[in-house]
Write a protein that holds these residues in place. Structure first.
Motif, PDB file in Angstrom:
ATOM      1  N   UNK A 229       0.848  -1.187   0.000  1.00 19.93           N
ATOM      2  CA  UNK A 229       0.000   0.000   0.000  1.00 19.93           C
ATOM      3  C   UNK A 229       0.887   1.241   0.000  1.00 19.93           C
ATOM      4  N   UNK A 230       0.424   2.316  -0.649  1.00 17.84           N
ATOM      5  CA  UNK A 230       1.209   3.548  -0.596  1.00 17.84           C
ATOM      6  C   UNK A 230       0.991   4.253   0.731  1.00 17.84           C
ATOM      7  N   UNK A 231       1.721   5.358   0.946  1.00 12.52           N
ATOM      8  CA  UNK A 231       1.702   6.029   2.249  1.00 12.52           C
ATOM      9  C   UNK A 231       0.321   6.540   2.626  1.00 12.52           C
TER      10      UNK A 231
ATOM     11  N   UNK B 291      -6.476  -4.633   6.409  1.00 11.57           N
ATOM     12  CA  UNK B 291      -6.152  -5.956   5.886  1.00 11.57           C
ATOM     13  C   UNK B 291      -5.364  -6.762   6.914  1.00 11.57           C
ATOM     14  N   UNK B 292      -4.380  -6.126   7.545  1.00 11.70           N
ATOM     15  CA  UNK B 292      -3.556  -6.809   8.548  1.00 11.70           C
ATOM     16  C   UNK B 292      -4.414  -7.309   9.716  1.00 11.70           C
ATOM     17  N   UNK B 293      -5.320  -6.457  10.192  1.00  8.43           N
ATOM     18  CA  UNK B 293      -6.196  -6.870  11.313  1.00  8.43           C
ATOM     19  C   UNK B 293      -7.119  -7.997  10.902  1.00  8.43           C
ATOM     20  N   UNK B 294      -7.643  -7.926   9.685  1.00 12.49           N
ATOM     21  CA  UNK B 294      -8.545  -8.977   9.237  1.00 12.49           C
ATOM     22  C   UNK B 294      -7.829 -10.319   9.171  1.00 12.49           C
TER      23      UNK B 294
ATOM     24  N   UNK C 120      -6.907 -15.605  11.847  1.00  9.98           N
ATOM     25  CA  UNK C 120      -5.907 -16.290  12.646  1.00  9.98           C
ATOM     26  C   UNK C 120      -4.570 -16.487  11.965  1.00  9.98           C
ATOM     27  N   UNK C 121      -4.261 -15.623  10.995  1.00 10.97           N
ATOM     28  CA  UNK C 121      -2.993 -15.739  10.282  1.00 10.97           C
ATOM     29  C   UNK C 121      -1.882 -15.042  11.061  1.00 10.97           C
ATOM     30  N   UNK C 122      -0.662 -15.564  10.917  1.00 11.99           N
ATOM     31  CA  UNK C 122       0.513 -14.909  11.500  1.00 11.99           C
ATOM     32  C   UNK C 122       1.058 -13.941  10.453  1.00 11.99           C
ATOM     33  N   UNK C 123       0.901 -12.643  10.699  1.00  8.79           N
ATOM     34  CA  UNK C 123       1.245 -11.644   9.696  1.00  8.79           C
ATOM     35  C   UNK C 123       2.056 -10.498  10.292  1.00  8.79           C
ATOM     36  N   UNK C 124       2.806  -9.835   9.415  1.00 11.18           N
ATOM     37  CA  UNK C 124       3.562  -8.645   9.768  1.00 11.18           C
ATOM     38  C   UNK C 124       3.003  -7.462   8.989  1.00 11.18           C
ATOM     39  N   UNK C 125       2.814  -6.340   9.682  1.00 12.62           N
ATOM     40  CA  UNK C 125       2.537  -5.068   9.019  1.00 12.62           C
ATOM     41  C   UNK C 125       3.825  -4.268   9.088  1.00 12.62           C
TER      42      UNK C 125
ATOM     43  N   UNK D 252       6.920   1.713   6.496  1.00 16.14           N
ATOM     44  CA  UNK D 252       8.054   2.408   5.896  1.00 16.14           C
ATOM     45  C   UNK D 252       7.626   3.828   5.534  1.00 16.14           C
ATOM     46  N   UNK D 253       8.567   4.743   5.336  1.00 17.28           N
ATOM     47  CA  UNK D 253       8.198   6.142   5.057  1.00 17.28           C
ATOM     48  C   UNK D 253       7.297   6.309   3.832  1.00 17.28           C
ATOM     49  N   UNK D 254       7.525   5.502   2.794  1.00 17.41           N
ATOM     50  CA  UNK D 254       6.799   5.681   1.540  1.00 17.41           C
ATOM     51  C   UNK D 254       5.688   4.666   1.303  1.00 17.41           C
ATOM     52  N   UNK D 255       5.604   3.663   2.182  1.00 17.48           N
ATOM     53  CA  UNK D 255       4.611   2.624   1.920  1.00 17.48           C
ATOM     54  C   UNK D 255       4.356   1.784   3.170  1.00 17.48           C
ATOM     55  N   UNK D 256       3.307   0.981   3.090  1.00 19.95           N
ATOM     56  CA  UNK D 256       2.995  -0.040   4.090  1.00 19.95           C
ATOM     57  C   UNK D 256       2.879  -1.368   3.338  1.00 19.95           C
ATOM     58  N   UNK D 257       3.268  -2.444   3.980  1.00 20.50           N
ATOM     59  CA  UNK D 257       3.142  -3.748   3.341  1.00 20.50           C
ATOM     60  C   UNK D 257       2.726  -4.797   4.366  1.00 20.50           C
ATOM     61  N   UNK D 258       1.992  -5.808   3.884  1.00 21.11           N
ATOM     62  CA  UNK D 258       1.513  -6.895   4.731  1.00 21.11           C
ATOM     63  C   UNK D 258       2.188  -8.179   4.274  1.00 21.11           C
ATOM     64  N   UNK D 259       2.727  -8.932   5.251  1.00 22.49           N
ATOM     65  CA  UNK D 259       3.487 -10.153   4.981  1.00 22.49           C
ATOM     66  C   UNK D 259       2.889 -11.315   5.767  1.00 22.49           C
ATOM     67  N   UNK D 260       2.792 -12.480   5.151  1.00 24.62           N
ATOM     68  CA  UNK D 260       2.252 -13.666   5.811  1.00 24.62           C
ATOM     69  C   UNK D 260       3.326 -14.691   6.107  1.00 24.62           C
TER      70      UNK D 260
END
Length: 219
Positions: free
Chosen positions: A39-41, A50-53, A59-64, A67-75
């Motif tokens: 996602x952009x800033x 999305x991360x909360x959902x 029940x997924x193990x995820x990282x939000x 970063x200064x210019x963006x956000x990203x979700x990792x599983x």
């Protein structure tokens, strides 16, 4: 699960075992995560939703990752397991997944333009119902569907859909499409959106679609 900053993690690449592509991988405290969405800033709320959902509702193990210019979700994944599963599961071309996303977005835009926001929201709910019913990755909640409808299919990570997913998806899209448009001409309009693809990609997808049991509904 985690909200982290760039300095907290290490980011590298994992070579796809069966395709000529590299998959972004995030490492944190001995755990490994694969990139799901970017996602952009200005889309911080969407990223957090999305991360909360994924974490709270699924029940997924995820990282939000912030970063200064963006956000990203990792599983979270296990590289050895991911490698084995990727080889074992019959693959489907990214072109076909991209085409499916374009068709979904085209149907949504037609409903919004012709019938208004109320019916467009109803269509979003129908997509969630389909995604939940067939356990379709990236389409099992309102937040995921909203992200799918807004994502750029030419640059955003594509959903991990397989042939069986797409076969059922096109059957269900045709069914609910008829409930909105009342006739089959909507398929022509939806397929016209595929002009965004190169002629080679478009022809490959249409040839593949004819081979699906649900493909005859779209002819």
């Amino acid at each position: 699960m985690f909200i982290l900053k760039r300095q907290d993690v290490e980011i590298g690449n994992f070579k796809h075992p069966s395709k000529e592509q590299k998959i972004p991988i995030l490492s944190y405290q001995g755990q490994t995560f694969r990139l799901l969405s970017v996602f952009n800033a200005a889309q911080e709320d969407d990223a957090r939703s999305l991360w909360r959902d994924l974490t709270d509702n699924q029940g997924k193990a995820c990282v939000l990752l912030e970063e200064p210019e963006r956000f990203s979700v990792w599983g979270k994944i296990h590289l050895e397991k991911a490698s084995a599963e990727t080889v074992a599961v019959p693959g489907v071309s990214n072109v076909f997944v991209k085409a499916a996303v374009i068709i979904i977005q085209a149907m949504y835009e037609d409903i919004a333009d012709l019938m208004g926001d109320k019916q467009a929201k109803r269509f979003e709910g129908d997509l969630v119902a389909i995604g939940t019913q067939i356990r379709l990755p990236d389409m099992t909640s309102g937040a995921l569907v909203t992200h799918l409808l807004e994502a750029d299919p030419f640059s955003a990570p594509l959903p991990a859909w397989q042939t069986n997913h797409l076969n059922t998806l096109f059957k269900e899209l045709h069914r609910i499409g008829k409930s909105y448009f009342g006739h089959s001409n909507f398929t022509e309009r939806a397929l016209e959106a595929l002009d965004e693809l190169s002629s080679t990609e478009r022809d490959a997808f249409l040839t593949w679609l004819k081979q699906l049991s649900s493909g005859q509904l779209w002819q």
